[in-house]
Design an enzyme around this catalytic site. Structure first.
Site, PDB file in Angstrom:
ATOM      1  N   VAL A 149       1.024  -0.967  -0.105  1.00 40.01           N
ATOM      2  CA  VAL A 149      -0.187   0.240   0.317  1.00 40.01           C
ATOM      3  C   VAL A 149       0.863   1.144   0.335  1.00 40.01           C
ATOM      4  O   VAL A 149       1.564   1.645   1.018  1.00 40.01           O
ATOM      5  CB  VAL A 149      -0.641   0.494   1.660  1.00 40.01           C
ATOM      6  CG1 VAL A 149      -2.041   1.047   1.083  1.00 40.01           C
ATOM      7  CG2 VAL A 149      -2.101  -1.588   1.074  1.00 40.01           C
ATOM      8  N   PRO A 150       0.624   1.951  -1.530  1.00 37.52           N
ATOM      9  CA  PRO A 150       2.428   2.979  -1.138  1.00 37.52           C
ATOM     10  C   PRO A 150       1.963   4.102  -0.577  1.00 37.52           C
ATOM     11  O   PRO A 150       2.115   5.404  -1.088  1.00 37.52           O
ATOM     12  CB  PRO A 150       2.767   3.116  -2.921  1.00 37.52           C
ATOM     13  CG  PRO A 150       0.725   2.465  -3.509  1.00 37.52           C
ATOM     14  CD  PRO A 150       0.528   1.733  -2.384  1.00 37.52           C
ATOM     15  N   CYS A 151       2.207   4.365   0.805  1.00 34.65           N
ATOM     16  CA  CYS A 151       1.624   5.383   1.050  1.00 34.65           C
ATOM     17  C   CYS A 151       2.463   6.701   1.027  1.00 34.65           C
ATOM     18  O   CYS A 151       2.348   7.631   1.138  1.00 34.65           O
ATOM     19  CB  CYS A 151       0.878   4.686   2.769  1.00 34.65           C
ATOM     20  SG  CYS A 151       2.829   3.978   3.934  1.00 34.65           S
ATOM     21  N   HIS A 152       3.814   5.929   0.447  1.00 36.71           N
ATOM     22  CA  HIS A 152       5.387   7.229   0.295  1.00 36.71           C
ATOM     23  C   HIS A 152       4.773   7.661  -1.100  1.00 36.71           C
ATOM     24  O   HIS A 152       4.264   8.940  -1.071  1.00 36.71           O
ATOM     25  CB  HIS A 152       6.403   5.871   0.283  1.00 36.71           C
ATOM     26  CG  HIS A 152       6.205   5.400  -1.172  1.00 36.71           C
ATOM     27  ND1 HIS A 152       6.000   4.096  -0.855  1.00 36.71           N
ATOM     28  CD2 HIS A 152       7.023   5.697  -2.151  1.00 36.71           C
ATOM     29  CE1 HIS A 152       5.689   3.815  -2.596  1.00 36.71           C
ATOM     30  NE2 HIS A 152       6.852   4.375  -3.100  1.00 36.71           N
ATOM     31  N   ARG A 153       2.920   7.217  -1.750  1.00 39.22           N
ATOM     32  CA  ARG A 153       2.504   7.963  -3.131  1.00 39.22           C
ATOM     33  C   ARG A 153       2.554   9.359  -2.700  1.00 39.22           C
ATOM     34  O   ARG A 153       1.476   9.971  -4.080  1.00 39.22           O
ATOM     35  CB  ARG A 153       2.692   7.314  -3.782  1.00 39.22           C
ATOM     36  CG  ARG A 153       3.623   6.303  -4.465  1.00 39.22           C
ATOM     37  CD  ARG A 153       3.124   4.978  -5.271  1.00 39.22           C
ATOM     38  NE  ARG A 153       4.360   3.949  -5.650  1.00 39.22           N
ATOM     39  CZ  ARG A 153       3.268   3.158  -6.227  1.00 39.22           C
ATOM     40  NH1 ARG A 153       2.688   2.596  -6.189  1.00 39.22           N
ATOM     41  NH2 ARG A 153       4.826   1.610  -6.852  1.00 39.22           N
TER      42      ARG A 153
END
Length: 192
Positions: A149-153
Site C-alpha cells: 500500500v504505497p503510502c509514500h506516494r
C-alpha cells in the site's frame, strides 16, 4: 512443533535498501516492514506486529509478493496490486484509502486531499470536508503494508512531503519516490 501449530508466519529478505520483512496468514499479507534505519531486531518487530507469527519459508503468493517488493525497490516500475492483503482488522475508511493509494502507479503521487476527493460518501460518514485530508494522513500512518500500500506516494498539498511512519521517516519516503522516478518539487530534492 510450534511451526506446525501456527497459521501466521514472517520472513526476512534482502532488498536494494536493506533487509525487509513480511508476515502472512491464510488470507494474505498481514504486515510489511521496511529496513530499520537505526538497526534493531527486525524479527522481533514482526513478532510484535503480528502476535503468534513464527519464522517460516514463504508460500507461493508470499514469494511473489517478496519478488515484487524487491523489484520495486531495485527501481523497476512494478506495481503490487496482485498482492493479497488480509484486511480482516481493517475498517471501511482505511480500506477505501488503501485501495486508492494502491491504484497510484509507481513514479506518480497524489495529495492527501486528492485521495480524500476520491473517497465515496459512504466511507466519509458525515466527515467535514476540511478534516478529510488529515483523516487520510492518519489512515496512511496506520498502514501495516508500506510499499504494497504505497503510502509514500501520497504527499501534502503545495509540494510538501507530509509524514511517513516507516523507519527513516520522510527521508525514506523521498528515497522511495526517487527510486520510482517520481517528479518531486525542488524543495523535496534538497535544491533549496
Amino acid at each position: 512443533m510450534l511451526l506446525a501449530m501456527s497459521s501466521r508466519f514472517f520472513h526476512l529478505f534482502d532488498t536494494a535498501l536493506g533487509t525487509c520483512a513480511v508476515a502472512w496468514g491464510p488470507d494474505g499479507l498481514l504486515a510489511v516492514r521496511l529496513p530499520a534505519v537505526e538497526g534493531g531486531d527486525l524479527a522481533a518487530r514482526m513478532r510484535k506486529a503480528v502476535p503468534g507469527a513464527v519464522a517460516g519459508d514463504p508460500d507461493q503468493p508470499t514469494a511473489a509478493a517478496i519478488a515484487g517488493i524487491r523489484a520495486l525497490l531495485a527501481g523497476e516500475k512494478h506495481d503490487l496490486l496482485a498482492v493479497r492483503l488480509d484486511m480482516a482488522d481493517t475498517g471501511p475508511f482505511d480500506r477505501a484509502v488503501y485501495a486508492i493509494a494502491r491504484a497510484i502507479p509507481p513514479g506518480r503521487t497524489l495529495t492527501y486531499g486528492e485521495v480524500g476527493k476520491r473517497l465515496t460518501p459512504d466511507v466519509l460518514t458525515d466527515m467535514p470536508p476540511s478534516i478529510v485530508p488529515r483523516a487520510v494522513g492518519q489512515s496512511l500512518g496506520r498502514n501495516p503494508w508500506p510499499i504494497v500500500v504505497p503510502c509514500h506516494r501520497v504527499m501534502a498539498a503545495g509540494g510538501g512531503t507530509g509524514g511517513f511512519s516507516a523507519p527513516g521517516g520522510v527521508e525514506t519516503k523521498l528515497a522511495l519516490l526517487r527510486i520510482e522516478g517520481a517528479a518531486l518539487p525542488a524543495q523535496q530534492l534538497g535544491l533549496f
